[in-house]
Design a protein around this motif. Structure first.
Motif, short mmCIF file in Angstrom:
data_model
loop_
_atom_site.label_atom_id
_atom_site.label_comp_id
_atom_site.label_asym_id
_atom_site.label_seq_id
_atom_site.Cartn_x
_atom_site.Cartn_y
_atom_site.Cartn_z
N ASP A 136 37.52 45.82 35.55
CA ASP A 136 38.85 45.21 35.68
C ASP A 136 38.36 43.57 34.95
O ASP A 136 37.38 43.06 35.04
N ALA A 137 39.68 43.43 34.35
CA ALA A 137 39.47 41.99 33.70
C ALA A 137 40.78 41.21 33.66
O ALA A 137 41.92 41.93 33.54
N TRP A 138 40.71 40.02 33.60
CA TRP A 138 42.12 39.31 33.61
C TRP A 138 42.11 37.79 33.05
O TRP A 138 40.69 37.37 33.13
N GLU A 139 42.78 37.15 32.55
CA GLU A 139 42.87 35.57 32.29
C GLU A 139 42.92 34.89 33.43
O GLU A 139 44.09 35.29 34.46
N GLU A 140 42.47 34.02 33.79
CA GLU A 140 42.57 32.98 35.09
C GLU A 140 42.55 31.61 34.44
O GLU A 140 41.95 31.16 33.54
N GLN A 141 43.24 30.83 35.16
CA GLN A 141 43.34 29.51 34.99
C GLN A 141 42.54 28.47 35.55
O GLN A 141 42.00 28.66 36.80
N ALA A 142 41.54 27.95 34.72
CA ALA A 142 40.57 27.09 35.31
C ALA A 142 41.14 25.84 35.87
O ALA A 142 42.28 25.54 35.60
N PRO A 143 40.34 25.04 36.66
CA PRO A 143 41.14 23.73 37.17
C PRO A 143 41.30 22.79 36.22
O PRO A 143 42.31 22.02 36.44
N ASP A 144 40.90 22.95 34.90
CA ASP A 144 41.28 21.85 33.92
C ASP A 144 42.74 22.34 33.22
O ASP A 144 43.17 21.79 32.39
N GLY A 145 43.19 23.24 33.59
CA GLY A 145 44.06 24.09 33.01
C GLY A 145 43.94 25.32 31.91
O GLY A 145 44.83 25.83 31.48
N SER A 146 42.79 25.22 31.51
CA SER A 146 42.43 26.14 30.32
C SER A 146 42.25 27.89 30.85
O SER A 146 42.27 27.71 32.23
N LEU A 147 42.41 28.44 29.99
CA LEU A 147 42.22 29.90 30.39
C LEU A 147 41.02 30.51 30.25
O LEU A 147 40.40 30.03 29.08
N ARG A 148 40.45 31.11 31.03
CA ARG A 148 39.24 32.08 30.79
C ARG A 148 39.42 33.48 31.28
O ARG A 148 40.06 33.72 32.20
N ARG A 149 38.44 34.40 30.63
CA ARG A 149 38.61 35.68 30.75
C ARG A 149 37.68 35.74 31.95
O ARG A 149 36.59 35.57 31.91
N ARG A 150 38.30 36.49 33.19
CA ARG A 150 37.50 36.83 34.42
C ARG A 150 36.89 38.42 34.02
O ARG A 150 38.17 39.15 34.08
N GLU A 151 35.80 38.92 34.10
CA GLU A 151 35.69 40.50 34.43
C GLU A 151 34.65 40.56 35.52
O GLU A 151 33.75 40.06 36.02
N THR A 152 34.77 41.93 35.95
CA THR A 152 34.27 42.16 37.15
C THR A 152 34.41 43.76 37.42
O THR A 152 34.92 44.37 36.58
N MET A 153 33.44 44.24 38.30
CA MET A 153 33.44 45.63 38.67
C MET A 153 34.12 45.96 39.56
O MET A 153 33.80 45.03 40.87
N CYS A 154 34.83 46.82 39.94
CA CYS A 154 35.59 47.25 41.31
C CYS A 154 35.16 48.54 41.73
O CYS A 154 35.01 49.53 40.83
N THR A 155 34.94 48.67 42.92
CA THR A 155 34.89 49.77 43.69
C THR A 155 36.31 50.47 44.07
O THR A 155 37.02 49.68 44.67
N LEU A 156 36.75 51.34 43.72
CA LEU A 156 37.98 52.13 44.17
C LEU A 156 37.97 52.58 45.43
O LEU A 156 36.93 53.49 45.68
N MET A 157 38.86 52.47 46.12
CA MET A 157 39.09 53.10 47.69
C MET A 157 40.09 53.70 47.85
O MET A 157 41.28 53.23 47.36
N ARG A 158 40.03 54.82 48.67
CA ARG A 158 41.19 55.40 49.35
C ARG A 158 41.38 55.82 50.59
O ARG A 158 40.20 55.77 51.26
N LYS A 159 42.63 56.04 51.06
CA LYS A 159 42.76 56.36 52.40
C LYS A 159 44.02 57.43 52.52
O LYS A 159 45.02 57.10 51.96
N GLU A 160 43.69 58.66 53.39
CA GLU A 160 44.66 59.45 53.57
C GLU A 160 45.46 58.90 54.71
O GLU A 160 44.78 58.48 55.81
N LEU A 161 46.88 58.87 54.60
CA LEU A 161 47.60 58.26 55.54
C LEU A 161 48.19 59.42 56.50
O LEU A 161 48.57 60.50 55.99
N ALA A 162 48.41 59.13 57.80
CA ALA A 162 48.78 60.04 58.89
C ALA A 162 50.37 60.26 58.32
O ALA A 162 51.11 59.33 57.97
#
Length: 162
Positions: A136-162
């Motif tokens: 996954d990746a998105w643009e996030e705002q740094a404390p100085d107001g600039s934008l930086r790209r954040r890239e990460t790996m996500c584990t996908l999880m699911r749950k069966e609901l009753a």
């Protein structure tokens, strides 16, 4: 040590709440949440606020019904940092699952960043099971107001609901 009991409620997040949600992310993130509230008006998503007695959000999160047919996908879940590990995240996820079930859907899914083991442990305690990984990746705002790209790996999880 003193135990304090606080009554929580859940309701739809509204634009007026965004001013008190600075703990949840940058101005850019909150602008995205505002856009999600537009989607909530037409039923594509639900966006929830968990509030204490003062009716000010202490947690928030969305459920997207457009990601995968027949599934409610939880995303943008956040609990005020000072109140984490107090059961509020559990309350939020369970409220989201009730919304999903209320639409007649039987499955909830979410992605958790692999560098967030505390969140993953919460979801596992609540019955979510890992089934895949996805970058996954998105643009996030740094404390100085600039934008930086954040890239990460996500584990996908699911749950069966009753």
């Amino acid at each position: 040590m003193v135990d304090v009991m606080v009554k929580l409620s859940v309701r739809d997040l509204v634009r007026a709440d965004l001013a008190s949600c600075g703990w949840a992310g940058s101005e850019r993130h909150l602008a995205n949440v505002a856009a999600q509230l537009d989607r909530a008006r037409i039923g594509e998503v639900d966006y929830l606020a968990v509030c204490a007695a003062a009716d000010i959000p202490v947690a928030k999160g969305g459920i997207d019904y457009q990601v995968k047919e027949g599934v409610g996908t939880l995303w943008q879940l956040a609990v005020h940092p000072a109140l984490q590990s107090c059961g509020i995240g559990t309350f939020l996820v369970e409220a989201a699952e009730l919304r999903i079930s209320g639409r007649g859907l039987l499955q909830a899914e979410l992605g958790v960043e692999e560098d967030n083991p505390r969140a993953r442990a919460l979801y596992e305690r609540l019955g979510y099971v890992a089934y895949d990984r996805q970058p996954d990746a998105w643009e996030e705002q740094a404390p100085d107001g600039s934008l930086r790209r954040r890239e990460t790996m996500c584990t996908l999880m699911r749950k069966e609901l009753a």
